[in-house]
Design a protein around this motif. Structure first.
Motif, mmCIF file in Angstrom:
data_model
loop_
_atom_site.group_PDB
_atom_site.id
_atom_site.type_symbol
_atom_site.label_atom_id
_atom_site.label_comp_id
_atom_site.label_asym_id
_atom_site.label_seq_id
_atom_site.Cartn_x
_atom_site.Cartn_y
_atom_site.Cartn_z
ATOM 1 N N ASN A 48 -27.965 -11.997 19.655
ATOM 2 C CA ASN A 48 -27.733 -12.587 18.328
ATOM 3 C C ASN A 48 -27.388 -11.514 17.308
ATOM 4 O OD1 ASN A 48 -28.160 -15.205 19.200
ATOM 5 N ND2 ASN A 48 -30.328 -15.206 18.637
ATOM 6 N N LYS A 49 -28.086 -10.389 17.357
ATOM 7 C CA LYS A 49 -27.799 -9.290 16.431
ATOM 8 C C LYS A 49 -26.416 -8.686 16.695
ATOM 9 C CE LYS A 49 -32.588 -7.942 15.540
ATOM 10 N NZ LYS A 49 -32.644 -8.212 14.118
ATOM 11 N N LEU A 50 -26.055 -8.537 17.965
ATOM 12 C CA LEU A 50 -24.740 -7.988 18.305
ATOM 13 C C LEU A 50 -23.611 -8.902 17.836
ATOM 14 C CD1 LEU A 50 -25.419 -6.633 21.906
ATOM 15 C CD2 LEU A 50 -24.946 -5.268 19.859
ATOM 16 N N ASN A 51 -23.858 -10.206 17.849
ATOM 17 C CA ASN A 51 -22.841 -11.177 17.440
ATOM 18 C C ASN A 51 -22.895 -11.521 15.963
ATOM 19 O OD1 ASN A 51 -21.702 -11.478 20.001
ATOM 20 N ND2 ASN A 51 -23.225 -12.992 20.604
ATOM 21 N N ASP A 52 -23.870 -11.011 15.248
ATOM 22 C CA ASP A 52 -24.030 -11.317 13.820
ATOM 23 C C ASP A 52 -22.865 -10.733 13.020
ATOM 24 O OD1 ASP A 52 -25.174 -11.044 10.974
ATOM 25 O OD2 ASP A 52 -26.767 -12.116 12.034
ATOM 26 N N SER A 53 -22.502 -11.406 11.959
ATOM 27 C CA SER A 53 -21.408 -10.905 11.110
ATOM 28 C C SER A 53 -21.860 -9.727 10.244
ATOM 29 C CB SER A 53 -20.876 -12.026 10.219
ATOM 30 O OG SER A 53 -21.907 -12.514 9.375
ATOM 31 N N SER A 54 -23.159 -9.551 10.129
ATOM 32 C CA SER A 54 -23.702 -8.453 9.328
ATOM 33 C C SER A 54 -23.665 -7.142 10.105
ATOM 34 C CB SER A 54 -25.150 -8.763 8.936
ATOM 35 O OG SER A 54 -25.824 -7.607 8.505
ATOM 36 N N LEU A 55 -23.027 -6.150 9.524
ATOM 37 C CA LEU A 55 -22.967 -4.836 10.154
ATOM 38 C C LEU A 55 -24.369 -4.261 10.332
ATOM 39 C CD1 LEU A 55 -21.216 -2.585 11.281
ATOM 40 C CD2 LEU A 55 -21.007 -1.670 8.974
ATOM 41 N N MET A 56 -25.266 -4.560 9.405
ATOM 42 C CA MET A 56 -26.638 -4.063 9.505
ATOM 43 C C MET A 56 -27.328 -4.606 10.761
ATOM 44 S SD MET A 56 -29.838 -4.254 6.880
ATOM 45 C CE MET A 56 -29.405 -2.807 5.946
ATOM 46 N N MET A 57 -27.137 -5.888 11.057
ATOM 47 C CA MET A 57 -27.746 -6.481 12.253
ATOM 48 C C MET A 57 -27.137 -5.869 13.522
ATOM 49 S SD MET A 57 -30.100 -8.684 11.585
ATOM 50 C CE MET A 57 -30.659 -7.835 10.142
ATOM 51 N N GLN A 58 -25.831 -5.674 13.517
ATOM 52 C CA GLN A 58 -25.169 -5.067 14.668
ATOM 53 C C GLN A 58 -25.680 -3.647 14.898
ATOM 54 O OE1 GLN A 58 -20.927 -5.342 14.073
ATOM 55 N NE2 GLN A 58 -21.075 -7.514 13.543
ATOM 56 N N MET A 59 -25.866 -2.897 13.823
ATOM 57 C CA MET A 59 -26.350 -1.520 13.936
ATOM 58 C C MET A 59 -27.807 -1.489 14.398
ATOM 59 S SD MET A 59 -23.577 0.437 12.836
ATOM 60 C CE MET A 59 -23.845 0.706 14.465
ATOM 61 N N GLN A 60 -28.583 -2.483 13.977
ATOM 62 C CA GLN A 60 -29.971 -2.583 14.437
ATOM 63 C C GLN A 60 -30.007 -2.763 15.955
ATOM 64 O OE1 GLN A 60 -32.243 -5.873 12.832
ATOM 65 N NE2 GLN A 60 -33.229 -4.518 11.361
ATOM 66 N N ALA A 61 -29.148 -3.635 16.460
ATOM 67 C CA ALA A 61 -29.088 -3.877 17.898
ATOM 68 C C ALA A 61 -28.614 -2.622 18.629
ATOM 69 C CB ALA A 61 -28.160 -5.048 18.200
ATOM 70 N N LEU A 62 -27.596 -1.971 18.096
ATOM 71 C CA LEU A 62 -27.085 -0.764 18.730
ATOM 72 C C LEU A 62 -28.140 0.336 18.744
ATOM 73 C CD1 LEU A 62 -24.860 0.831 20.089
ATOM 74 C CD2 LEU A 62 -23.954 1.384 17.818
ATOM 75 N N GLY A 63 -28.876 0.481 17.661
ATOM 76 C CA GLY A 63 -29.944 1.472 17.611
ATOM 77 C C GLY A 63 -31.015 1.190 18.655
ATOM 78 N N TYR A 64 -31.346 -0.083 18.820
ATOM 79 C CA TYR A 64 -32.341 -0.468 19.822
ATOM 80 C C TYR A 64 -31.837 -0.131 21.226
ATOM 81 C CZ TYR A 64 -36.046 -3.192 22.009
ATOM 82 O OH TYR A 64 -37.136 -3.576 22.747
ATOM 83 N N LYS A 85 -23.974 -6.037 26.018
ATOM 84 C CA LYS A 85 -23.490 -7.320 25.488
ATOM 85 C C LYS A 85 -22.890 -8.173 26.604
ATOM 86 C CE LYS A 85 -20.730 -9.262 21.746
ATOM 87 N NZ LYS A 85 -19.899 -8.964 20.570
ATOM 88 N N SER A 86 -22.076 -7.578 27.442
ATOM 89 C CA SER A 86 -21.473 -8.301 28.558
ATOM 90 C C SER A 86 -22.544 -8.822 29.513
ATOM 91 C CB SER A 86 -20.508 -7.382 29.305
ATOM 92 O OG SER A 86 -19.980 -8.041 30.427
ATOM 93 N N TYR A 87 -23.531 -7.987 29.813
ATOM 94 C CA TYR A 87 -24.615 -8.389 30.716
ATOM 95 C C TYR A 87 -25.381 -9.585 30.141
ATOM 96 C CZ TYR A 87 -28.702 -7.997 33.765
ATOM 97 O OH TYR A 87 -29.706 -8.258 34.669
#
Length: 108
Positions: A27-43, A72-74
């Motif tokens: 959900n974070k990776l697919n979120d439109s918010s860059l902050m959420m995407q970065m949170q997922a990437l950091g994790y 993400k693909s997995y």
């Protein structure tokens, strides 16, 4: 203004430990918010840092973008198990792509 910003540095913040599921990370990776995407990437990067050369063996030139794409693909291709912890799913995804070679049983 500078004093106000400096004062904010001394305001206590609340730290929280949070366990994410695969659904949460996707959900974070697919979120439109860059902050959420970065949170997922950091994790994802944090989990990868812990397990690299332990449960998976990626090359030295692997990028954060590659890690993100693989995870993400997995997650997209395994919806039945996305309820599991994100840590375990990230580890599984990376291990499938970069398994460590098995050591021989002869004193290795």
């Amino acid at each position: 203004m500078k004093k106000f910003i400096a004062a904010l540095l001394f305001v206590p913040t609340i730290a929280s430990a949070e366990f994410y599921s695969g659904n949460d990370i996707l959900n974070k990776l697919n979120d439109s918010s860059l902050m959420m995407q970065m949170q997922a990437l950091g994790y994802i990067q944090g989990v990868a840092d812990v397990y690299v050369n332990v449960t998976f063996c990626a090359g030295a030139n692997v990028t954060a973008g590659q890690l993100q794409d693989i995870v993400k693909s997995y997650l997209q291709h395994n919806p039945a198990i996305r309820h599991k912890t994100a840590e375990s799913l990230i580890n599984e995804a990376l291990n499938q792509v970069w398994p460590c070679s098995k050591r021989s049983g002869r004193g290795a």
